[in-house]
Motif scaffolding. Structure first.
Motif, PDB file in Angstrom:
ATOM      1  N   VAL B  17       0.874  -1.162   0.000  1.00  0.00           N
ATOM      2  CA  VAL B  17       0.000   0.000   0.000  1.00  0.00           C
ATOM      3  C   VAL B  17       0.918   1.219   0.000  1.00  0.00           C
ATOM      4  N   GLY B  18       0.768   2.090  -0.982  1.00  0.00           N
ATOM      5  CA  GLY B  18       1.645   3.266  -1.060  1.00  0.00           C
ATOM      6  C   GLY B  18       1.230   4.343  -0.079  1.00  0.00           C
ATOM      7  N   ILE B  19       2.218   4.906   0.620  1.00  0.00           N
ATOM      8  CA  ILE B  19       1.919   6.000   1.550  1.00  0.00           C
ATOM      9  C   ILE B  19       2.722   7.210   1.112  1.00  0.00           C
ATOM     10  N   HIS B  20       2.023   8.258   0.701  1.00  0.00           N
ATOM     11  CA  HIS B  20       2.673   9.470   0.207  1.00  0.00           C
ATOM     12  C   HIS B  20       2.350  10.609   1.160  1.00  0.00           C
ATOM     13  N   GLY B  21       2.903  11.782   0.859  1.00  0.00           N
ATOM     14  CA  GLY B  21       2.747  12.929   1.747  1.00  0.00           C
ATOM     15  C   GLY B  21       1.310  13.154   2.205  1.00  0.00           C
ATOM     16  N   GLU B  22       0.404  13.248   1.260  1.00  0.00           N
ATOM     17  CA  GLU B  22      -0.985  13.557   1.610  1.00  0.00           C
ATOM     18  C   GLU B  22      -1.955  12.475   1.165  1.00  0.00           C
ATOM     19  N   THR B  23      -1.485  11.473   0.472  1.00  0.00           N
ATOM     20  CA  THR B  23      -2.409  10.479  -0.090  1.00  0.00           C
ATOM     21  C   THR B  23      -1.916   9.053   0.164  1.00  0.00           C
ATOM     22  N   ILE B  24      -2.819   8.108  -0.025  1.00  0.00           N
ATOM     23  CA  ILE B  24      -2.441   6.700  -0.023  1.00  0.00           C
ATOM     24  C   ILE B  24      -2.942   6.064  -1.317  1.00  0.00           C
ATOM     25  N   THR B  25      -2.249   5.029  -1.777  1.00  0.00           N
ATOM     26  CA  THR B  25      -2.608   4.388  -3.044  1.00  0.00           C
ATOM     27  C   THR B  25      -2.647   2.868  -2.880  1.00  0.00           C
ATOM     28  N   ALA B 305      16.660  -0.640   9.613  1.00  0.00           N
ATOM     29  CA  ALA B 305      17.022  -1.711  10.543  1.00  0.00           C
ATOM     30  C   ALA B 305      15.804  -2.518  10.966  1.00  0.00           C
ATOM     31  N   ASP B 306      14.752  -1.848  11.397  1.00  0.00           N
ATOM     32  CA  ASP B 306      13.591  -2.556  11.938  1.00  0.00           C
ATOM     33  C   ASP B 306      12.303  -1.803  11.591  1.00  0.00           C
ATOM     34  N   PRO B 307      11.753  -2.035  10.393  1.00  0.00           N
ATOM     35  CA  PRO B 307      10.564  -1.274   9.993  1.00  0.00           C
ATOM     36  C   PRO B 307       9.348  -1.533  10.869  1.00  0.00           C
ATOM     37  N   MET B 308       9.312  -2.687  11.574  1.00  0.00           N
ATOM     38  CA  MET B 308       8.146  -3.004  12.390  1.00  0.00           C
ATOM     39  C   MET B 308       7.914  -1.972  13.488  1.00  0.00           C
ATOM     40  N   ARG B 309       8.999  -1.342  13.950  1.00  0.00           N
ATOM     41  CA  ARG B 309       8.851  -0.360  15.033  1.00  0.00           C
ATOM     42  C   ARG B 309       8.357   0.988  14.549  1.00  0.00           C
ATOM     43  N   ASP B 310       8.265   1.152  13.237  1.00  0.00           N
ATOM     44  CA  ASP B 310       7.853   2.446  12.696  1.00  0.00           C
ATOM     45  C   ASP B 310       6.372   2.689  12.961  1.00  0.00           C
ATOM     46  N   THR B 311       6.048   3.968  13.178  1.00  0.00           N
ATOM     47  CA  THR B 311       4.647   4.346  13.368  1.00  0.00           C
ATOM     48  C   THR B 311       4.062   4.925  12.083  1.00  0.00           C
ATOM     49  N   VAL B 312       4.862   4.986  11.028  1.00  0.00           N
ATOM     50  CA  VAL B 312       4.489   5.592   9.748  1.00  0.00           C
ATOM     51  C   VAL B 312       3.948   7.001   9.967  1.00  0.00           C
ATOM     52  N   SER B 313       4.796   7.813  10.581  1.00  0.00           N
ATOM     53  CA  SER B 313       4.417   9.211  10.858  1.00  0.00           C
ATOM     54  C   SER B 313       4.552  10.067   9.603  1.00  0.00           C
ATOM     55  N   ARG B 314       5.271   9.632   8.617  1.00  0.00           N
ATOM     56  CA  ARG B 314       5.500  10.351   7.354  1.00  0.00           C
ATOM     57  C   ARG B 314       6.314  11.624   7.552  1.00  0.00           C
ATOM     58  N   GLU B 315       6.979  11.748   8.700  1.00  0.00           N
ATOM     59  CA  GLU B 315       7.801  12.917   8.959  1.00  0.00           C
ATOM     60  C   GLU B 315       8.867  13.083   7.876  1.00  0.00           C
ATOM     61  N   CYS B 316       9.485  11.969   7.435  1.00  0.00           N
ATOM     62  CA  CYS B 316      10.579  12.069   6.457  1.00  0.00           C
ATOM     63  C   CYS B 316      10.116  12.640   5.122  1.00  0.00           C
ATOM     64  N   LEU B 317       8.809  12.559   4.835  1.00  0.00           N
ATOM     65  CA  LEU B 317       8.320  13.077   3.553  1.00  0.00           C
ATOM     66  C   LEU B 317       8.165  14.592   3.568  1.00  0.00           C
ATOM     67  N   ARG B 318       8.300  15.207   4.742  1.00  0.00           N
ATOM     68  CA  ARG B 318       8.136  16.655   4.843  1.00  0.00           C
ATOM     69  C   ARG B 318       9.415  17.398   4.472  1.00  0.00           C
ATOM     70  N   HIS B 319      10.541  16.702   4.454  1.00  0.00           N
ATOM     71  CA  HIS B 319      11.813  17.389   4.246  1.00  0.00           C
ATOM     72  C   HIS B 319      12.263  17.282   2.792  1.00  0.00           C
ATOM     73  N   PRO B 320      12.567  18.408   2.158  1.00  0.00           N
ATOM     74  CA  PRO B 320      12.930  18.381   0.736  1.00  0.00           C
ATOM     75  C   PRO B 320      14.203  17.578   0.456  1.00  0.00           C
ATOM     76  N   GLU B 321      15.134  17.494   1.425  1.00  0.00           N
ATOM     77  CA  GLU B 321      16.383  16.782   1.147  1.00  0.00           C
ATOM     78  C   GLU B 321      16.169  15.280   0.937  1.00  0.00           C
ATOM     79  N   PHE B 322      15.013  14.750   1.407  1.00  0.00           N
ATOM     80  CA  PHE B 322      14.768  13.314   1.216  1.00  0.00           C
ATOM     81  C   PHE B 322      13.847  13.050   0.038  1.00  0.00           C
ATOM     82  N   LYS B 323      13.525  14.104  -0.713  1.00  0.00           N
ATOM     83  CA  LYS B 323      12.591  13.970  -1.828  1.00  0.00           C
ATOM     84  C   LYS B 323      13.118  12.926  -2.818  1.00  0.00           C
ATOM     85  N   ASP B 324      12.265  12.018  -3.218  1.00  0.00           N
ATOM     86  CA  ASP B 324      12.587  10.953  -4.185  1.00  0.00           C
ATOM     87  C   ASP B 324      13.653   9.976  -3.675  1.00  0.00           C
TER      88      ASP B 324
END
Lengths: 159, 374
Positions: B17-25, B305-324
């Motif tokens: 399931v795709g999780i993007h900044g404002e949408t899911i697919t 390292a361990d994706p299971m611990r992630d809360t999928v906050s999508r914080e990393c998608l807010r920063h332009p340096e991690f774009k793409d």
């Protein structure tokens, strides 16, 4: 009583292309066949039958009017999304099924409807029966694998 | 045109399931016959058995966590719903109040008592005890209670002055006797064969003895008896065997292009601790052409390292340096369950009971369908 009803309904509508009643089932005249008798009986027993403890005498599944062999709607009493969605999934997995969906027409009525349309060569009732059997097989696999994983986990945790 | 079977990569991709900044697919499952031309996807128990697995993360009596991998959401959700609403437990259903002079009203007190979780011998709770039904004729109600469908409890507490208390004492629990009424004050009164199933460590008792039921002052008294019956969560939440039974989908984090140096540290801070690890770019990494690591040997890189611990906050998608550079998602067929028992059942037994319950339901309905056609 429900048995008599089903027997009567089946051949009468088999094969013929019948126009579906547009009104929801709750609004359809009850005098169409001996459904009214069926209905009363169901309601009466429903009040007493809170749980599934003793052997079920009450007929909880019924074929809705307007069904043909390959396209039928079923009404389940005292069923919810729990079984509805799981059953829908497993019936959709059947390649002979053209369409399957479930609905809970009204949240305060404990009724769940399933619509099944099949391709030629099988019937909606057969697809429903196969779905219920497949669901039982699935439960066996889940339970076996769960117990297996639990034992494995217990072994690693204790060692 | 001959159909090419999907590659392993393609099959993996379909599960995300795709999780993007404002949408899911790609939210709905597509593993149905007819969805992909030339592919089968019909129900096959052997294929299911091969693809399905269970993985335990924790297994304690009051809390169990495990993953169901390779099943559909409709099935996973059925198990969750059954655990919450359809597994029977024993709870206080009727309270007969003889005297209640405390400040807490009869009905509020009764409700509080109903919510207390109880434990007892498993054999007795699950096999010996049966449903209690209210008789159709209300006058016959006193003839409907048997040892196999009703458990009797008593609560008799009277608050008095404690003569032994120090003269300048201010703590009410020391100043008075029985100022606080706790769940441990509830007394089990076995009748008939109940002695056989509920004695010693198997006695019917509150799971947690420290639950505060009421507070009293000298002269106040609570005197009542109770009847417990079996019930299910769909009738009342007090009958639910679980505090929570929930699942979440396994998060997927894919780093598409290298995240290096200070960026890597910032990237790791976008996730809960332990999800992203910081590694050194090795000689081999740097030697690989087109990897993006060329000339960065010895620098810090971010790895999952361990994706299971992630809360999928999508914080990393807010920063332009991690774009793409990063793709977030969830695995549609990987359910991480968390089952917290209230104490009457073991957590893992609740799940097994739910599976058995679903099977029983399907079995009953199969008979019904056969009956309908006849």
């Amino acid at each position: 009583m429900p048995r008599a009803k089903a027997r009567k309904e089946e051949p009468a509508e088999a094969g013929s292309d019948i126009v579906m009643d547009e009104a929801p089932t709750s609004h359809q005249p009850e005098s169409r066949d001996d459904m009214s008798v069926d209905q009363d009986e169901d309601d009466e027993v429903e009040a007493e039958d809170d749980e599934v403890e003793e052997e079920e005498e009450v007929q909880r599944v019924r074929l809705l009017p307007g069904s043909t062999p390959t396209a039928a709607s079923f009404e389940f009493l005292n069923e919810s999304h729990t079984l509805g969605n799981a059953l829908r999934y497993i019936i959709m997995k059947n390649p002979d099924v053209e369409f399957c969906a479930y609905a809970i027409p009204h949240p305060s009525e404990a009724k769940m409807n399933v619509r099944i349309q099949t391709f030629e060569g099988t019937t909606a009732i057969q697809a429903l029966e196969k779905g219920l059997r497949d669901l039982q097989d699935l439960c066996d696999v889940v339970s076996d694998k769960f117990i297996e994983a639990r034992e494995k986990f217990a072994a690693t945790a204790s060692s | 045109m001959p159909h090419k079977p999907p590659t392993q990569e393609e099959l993996e991709r379909r599960k995300i399931v795709g999780i993007h900044g404002e949408t899911i697919t790609d939210v709905t499952s597509t593993d149905f016959p007819g969805h992909y031309p030339g592919e089968e996807h019909s129900w096959d128990i052997d294929a299911f058995r091969r693809g399905f697995s269970v993985e335990f993360h924790q297994n304690d009596p009051y809390e169990a966590s495990f993953s169901l991998i390779g099943c559909d959401a409709s099935i996973a959700n059925a198990f969750r719903r059954i655990m919450i609403a359809d597994i029977p437990t024993l709870a206080i259903e009727t309270v007969f109040i003889n005297n209640n002079t405390s400040v807490i009203q009869d009905e509020v007190l009764s409700h509080r008592l109903g919510l207390i979780p109880f434990k007892g011998g498993h054999e007795g709770l699950h096999n010996f005890l049966k449903w209690w039904r209210k008789p159709a004729d209300e006058s016959q109600i006193n003839n409907s209670y048997y040892d196999f469908n009703t458990v009797s409890l008593r609560l008799e507490v009277k608050c008095e002055h404690n003569d032994a208390a120090a003269p300048n004492e201010t703590d009410p629990t020391k100043l008075y006797k029985h100022a606080h009424v706790y769940a441990r004050d509830i007394e089990f009164c076995p009748v008939g064969r109940q002695d056989r199933y509920f004695s010693g460590a198997d006695a019917i008792a509150p799971v947690n003895s420290d639950i505060l039921i009421a507070k009293l002052r000298p002269g106040q008294e609570i005197s009542l008896s109770m009847h417990m019956h079996k019930g299910v969560g769909s009738d009342h939440a007090k009958f639910s065997p679980v505090a929570t039974a929930s699942y979440r989908l396994m998060p997927v984090i894919r780093i598409e292009r290298p995240i290096l140096g200070a960026d890597a540290e910032k990237f790791a801070r976008c996730f809960p601790r332990g999800v992203i690890a910081l590694d050194k770019v090795t000689k081999e990494d740097a030697a690989q052409r087109g990897s993006g690591y060329e000339g960065h040997e010895g620098e810090v890189k971010a790895v999952v390292a361990d994706p299971m611990r992630d809360t999928v906050s999508r914080e990393c998608l807010r920063h332009p340096e991690f774009k793409d550079k990063v793709k977030l998602g969830r695995r549609r067929d990987h359910f991480i369950y968390l089952v917290e028992s209230t104490g009457q059942w073991e957590s893992d037994a609740i799940f097994l009971e739910a599976v058995a319950h679903l099977k029983k339901r399907a079995q009953d309905l199969e008979k019904q369908v056969v009956n309908m056609v006849r």
